[in-house]
Design a protein around this motif. Structure first.
Motif, PDB file in Angstrom:
ATOM      1  N   ALA A  34      46.202  10.051  23.666  1.00 49.94           N
ATOM      2  CA  ALA A  34      44.994   9.522  23.570  1.00 49.94           C
ATOM      3  C   ALA A  34      44.571   8.149  24.305  1.00 49.94           C
ATOM      4  N   THR A  35      43.423   7.576  24.481  1.00 53.08           N
ATOM      5  CA  THR A  35      43.209   6.461  24.914  1.00 53.08           C
ATOM      6  C   THR A  35      43.162   5.396  23.747  1.00 53.08           C
ATOM      7  N   PHE A  36      43.282   4.346  23.916  1.00 55.37           N
ATOM      8  CA  PHE A  36      43.185   3.278  22.668  1.00 55.37           C
ATOM      9  C   PHE A  36      42.352   2.174  23.457  1.00 55.37           C
ATOM     10  N   LYS A  37      41.255   1.644  22.882  1.00 51.60           N
ATOM     11  CA  LYS A  37      40.523   0.580  23.218  1.00 51.60           C
ATOM     12  C   LYS A  37      40.157  -0.291  21.834  1.00 51.60           C
ATOM     13  N   PRO A  38      40.508  -1.494  22.060  1.00 47.21           N
ATOM     14  CA  PRO A  38      40.221  -2.098  20.843  1.00 47.21           C
ATOM     15  C   PRO A  38      38.889  -2.553  20.520  1.00 47.21           C
ATOM     16  N   THR A  39      38.118  -2.396  21.525  1.00 49.22           N
ATOM     17  CA  THR A  39      36.623  -2.728  21.002  1.00 49.22           C
ATOM     18  C   THR A  39      35.858  -1.576  20.914  1.00 49.22           C
TER      19      THR A  39
END
Lengths: 252, 252, 252
Positions: A34-39
């Motif tokens: 997956a890709t993880f993006k805090p926002t």
């Protein structure tokens, strides 16, 4: 006495279907890519399946599963998700080797190491053999629930180059591949989008002999497993070794 | 001597595929669920599949298979259809217990009693096991021809609430189910509309361990098995017992 | 001693999945059915699958696979294509017997003879048995790669008359078939357009018990296997014998 023991062992093997035991073990080594993006909400955007090999910190998946670029300004990162149900763990990951031709990528995750699968010989696979694969066919909407499917090997056929790979290859390389395409396994199985990168393994030993990467759709084959059908394709696992060699040759 | 006997038995079990024998028996207990209206042509409108349990006059099917209302003025009735080919029999039926949460309904038919299936333990089912189910995938256009399919257990996953059930549940109940959804079996099998309510059973004993109720369609799951795909769902058979208990508690 | 030998044999049979060996043999007898036109590009237009029987110069396929007419002015011919991968051979073929009712055709090819399959008894096939079929599901875009699928027998059901056959039958014959339709096998398998004419055979002996001819599509069945689905149909192999008898009765 010895004969008796042999027979009992033999019978045990014959009567028991070994897949439930094997699937239970293999599941421990299957991860989400997956890709993880805090926002972002949800923060994890699920791309496909992968599986742990080698020292437990290497993960194999498809090249086409890896995003072309990451929004690094907003701290988007490539991650590997392990665990089961709602009890999951996120690991940062980086690509350490890849083969555009064979639609494979090797990732390295941060510690701790996870249980690894053993690579078997894809050369020894025969048409008509029943194998199995485990992955996340329909994503992780309600948590991480790996699904295990049986897959009979229908044929060895020439690979069609995935669109994602085509854009990375120059004209000459594409021509070369079209003239002498790598052979892949055609599987008698329904695979779904999230299954890209799933390990295809022997039902008895769990040894990996392939990596699910394509599905047949009317009028052509699709790089991503974008539309389910009764025909799926897998890259032979022998194609993984060069990536491991490349990684180790780089002093790792 | 004893060892010899044991070995021969073991070999018999190992060599023979037990499904043909089991399917032949199970078919006797599989019925069609329909509404019957004397003034309509055809008079029977087929809704799904069911199977006989208990004393031979109880039938299990999905809650979503049962029509919300009947045209009683024109004498429309809920019926169960047993038999084979063009040699069929119609039984009046009434709902005696139901579970909206688990998409199950228990019907009672008028005499005579039919051969019943035994309920097995769905708790003991393992991922990767090969089971079978029998039902009427594509209705009864040319007569009642039950179809038997093999189905490997792909996963245990949280159930998605069928639309038909949602309309029967209040907000609080829906929220509770979303937070703690019942677990269902994900099957590696293609089910069709008419398969809703089909018994999922062990290939050797015929013991029922699940009830087919949903199919995966792109973009979500559907309560009714409305579009075929390679992924189907089944309610664990342990969920049937409370309905039988409820029925018996009512003095039956 | 004798008991020991028997047990070892039994174990061997039980442990080994016989399909890989059988499929390897059967593949030698599976051919493509096409029309060949020297002035067209590509010159071969692929219509379906067939398989060699009898003296090695007879080929069985579906009636609906055979083109209604050939462009003889431009030397278009019916051909059978044997071989593997890019190493293929083209044989001229002519129809020597056919059954419109049962959607079967018998072709005779020019020398040399090819390895023939043995016909088994389709009467002995049981619901729930796992069989296999081999053919060319998605044509021969990249060469001739036969695909082998497992297929569980789901049901025996009345045959629906293919459209291609309907146009060849008079009103009375169609009515007779509708009142007393031939029974066919419903298979738990995904077949594709090119699979029409594929031999369905026993996994252990390779004996042919059916010929794939139809697939279920929503709303009806199609003569040609035009849209893949999880349900396919096959003509029982016992229907082939009358065509062989007719051919031999004609002094061959």
């Amino acid at each position: 006495m010895a004969l008796g023991a042999l027979l009992v062992m033999g019978l045990g093997t014959a009567q028991a279907d070994t897949l439930p035991d094997t699937a239970e073990r293999v599941q421990q080594s299957v991860v989400g890519i997956a890709t993880f993006k805090p926002t972002r909400s949800p923060r994890a955007d699920y791309m496909g399946t992968g599986f742990v090999v080698g020292d437990g910190r290497l993960v194999v998946t498809n090249f086409h599963v890896i995003p072309e670029s990451l929004d690094t300004e907003r701290r988007e990162r490539l991650v590997v998700i392990s665990g089961h149900g709602r009890d999951t763990e996120i690991h940062h990951a980086e690509v350490v080797a890849q083969s555009v031709d064979h639609d494979l990528a090797l990732l390295r995750i941060s510690a701790p190491s996870l249980p690894a699968l053993r690579l078997g010989s894809s050369d020894a696979v025969r048409i008509g053999e029943e194998l199995a694969f485990t992955g996340y066919p329909i994503g992780m909407i309600l948590g991480l629930y790996p699904a295990t499917h049986r897959a009979s090997v229908a044929a060895r056929t020439p690979m069609v180059i995935p669109a994602r790979s085509s854009s990375e290859l120059d004209e000459r390389r594409i021509r070369a591949l079209r003239n002498n395409p790598p052979m892949v396994f055609q599987l008698d199985a329904t695979a779904y989008p999230g299954n890209s990168g799933s390990p295809v393994y022997r039902k008895d030993s769990g040894a990996v002999v392939g990596v699910v990467n394509q599905v047949f759709v009317q009028g052509g084959r699709e790089a991503a497993v974008s539309q389910p059908s009764g025909i799926s394709y897998a890259i032979p696992s022998d194609r993984i070794r060069p990536l491991l060699d490349e990684y180790h040759a780089n002093g790792n």
